[in-house]
Scaffold this motif. Sequence first.
Motif, short mmCIF file in Angstrom:
data_model
loop_
_atom_site.label_atom_id
_atom_site.label_comp_id
_atom_site.label_asym_id
_atom_site.label_seq_id
_atom_site.Cartn_x
_atom_site.Cartn_y
_atom_site.Cartn_z
N ALA A 150 0.83 -1.21 0.00
CA ALA A 150 0.00 0.00 0.00
C ALA A 150 0.86 1.25 0.00
O ALA A 150 0.54 2.24 -0.68
N VAL A 151 1.95 1.23 0.75
CA VAL A 151 2.86 2.38 0.77
C VAL A 151 3.41 2.63 -0.63
O VAL A 151 3.44 3.76 -1.12
N GLN A 152 3.85 1.57 -1.32
CA GLN A 152 4.39 1.71 -2.67
C GLN A 152 3.31 2.10 -3.65
O GLN A 152 3.56 2.81 -4.64
N PHE A 153 2.07 1.66 -3.41
CA PHE A 153 0.98 1.92 -4.35
C PHE A 153 0.63 3.40 -4.38
O PHE A 153 0.00 3.87 -5.34
N ARG A 154 1.01 4.14 -3.36
CA ARG A 154 0.82 5.60 -3.40
C ARG A 154 1.53 6.19 -4.62
O ARG A 154 1.04 7.15 -5.23
N HIS A 155 2.68 5.61 -4.98
CA HIS A 155 3.41 6.10 -6.15
C HIS A 155 2.63 5.82 -7.43
O HIS A 155 2.67 6.61 -8.37
N VAL A 156 1.94 4.67 -7.48
CA VAL A 156 1.10 4.34 -8.63
C VAL A 156 0.02 5.40 -8.81
O VAL A 156 -0.19 5.93 -9.92
N ILE A 157 -0.67 5.73 -7.74
CA ILE A 157 -1.74 6.73 -7.80
C ILE A 157 -1.17 8.10 -8.14
O ILE A 157 -1.74 8.84 -8.96
#
Length: 286
Positions: A150-157
């Motif tokens: 989830a922390v890394q997925f912030r970069h996706v968003i």
Amino acid sequence: MAGRTVVAASDVGLDAPKKITMDDLVTKGSGLPSRFCFYGPEGSGKTSIAAHFPKPVFLQVSGETGLDTLINTHQLPETPRFQNIDTYDDYKGGIDAIRHGDHDFKTLVIDTFNGVEILVAEWVLQTLYGGVETGNKGFNSYNSGNKSTAVQFRHVINELERIREERKMTIVCLAHTKVGKAKNTDDADHPQNCPDMSTEVWSLCGKWFDAILFLKPETVVVTDKDSGKVTSSFTGTRNLHTSYNSTYIAKNRHGLPEEIDMGSSGKEAYANLKAAVTAGRNITTK
């Protein structure tokens, strides 16, 4: 406090805090394109409706072959796409091409968003956990892997948001569905259709989207009066569900009706959605 050392933001590589004044107040909207999530079971029409958005380009995670099949069977026209996105690095490469490349696309379609989560989770597993899944320091220990994803997925968003802002592109994310469990403080928890993503990652995504639309083929349930056998069959009707319900997750910021008829094709489904969005904009706020 005596002896206390004061460190300026610039000393540690940070920008100085911006002072907010009354001159920073805004009243108008940004005018940016919308962010859509379409989710539903296989064959419900997610790909078809996405392909009819203005000037679409697809970014397809490996294993997602629906668009190719629809083109081969002449149900959709030839559509630009990045295929066989196998790794998170592949995905980032495709995103970088869309953000900085020379093109006139108006819609970016991520096919699928839950597939991107799997790529990010694999990257997290290998990069942050050394490929270790079990044990006290493994990916699966105390749900730490999903939290790290989830922390890394912030970069996706964030990267999708930059494409929306810089290239003025509509963002359309497709997702498969699963039956999750809705927490209920007033009654017992109950099953609920939702995008097939982890709770930790979806909690970020759900806030970001302007519209989360559940594609549901309508069925009729029949109980045989002699045997008691229960069967269901497709009625031929498919609807876009736009508002939260106890049986599915949905939302919209467009003033849409609770259901939108998808008609008999992706082209008709998109036309009906577009008409509903236009009608929502014409609602007078009193």
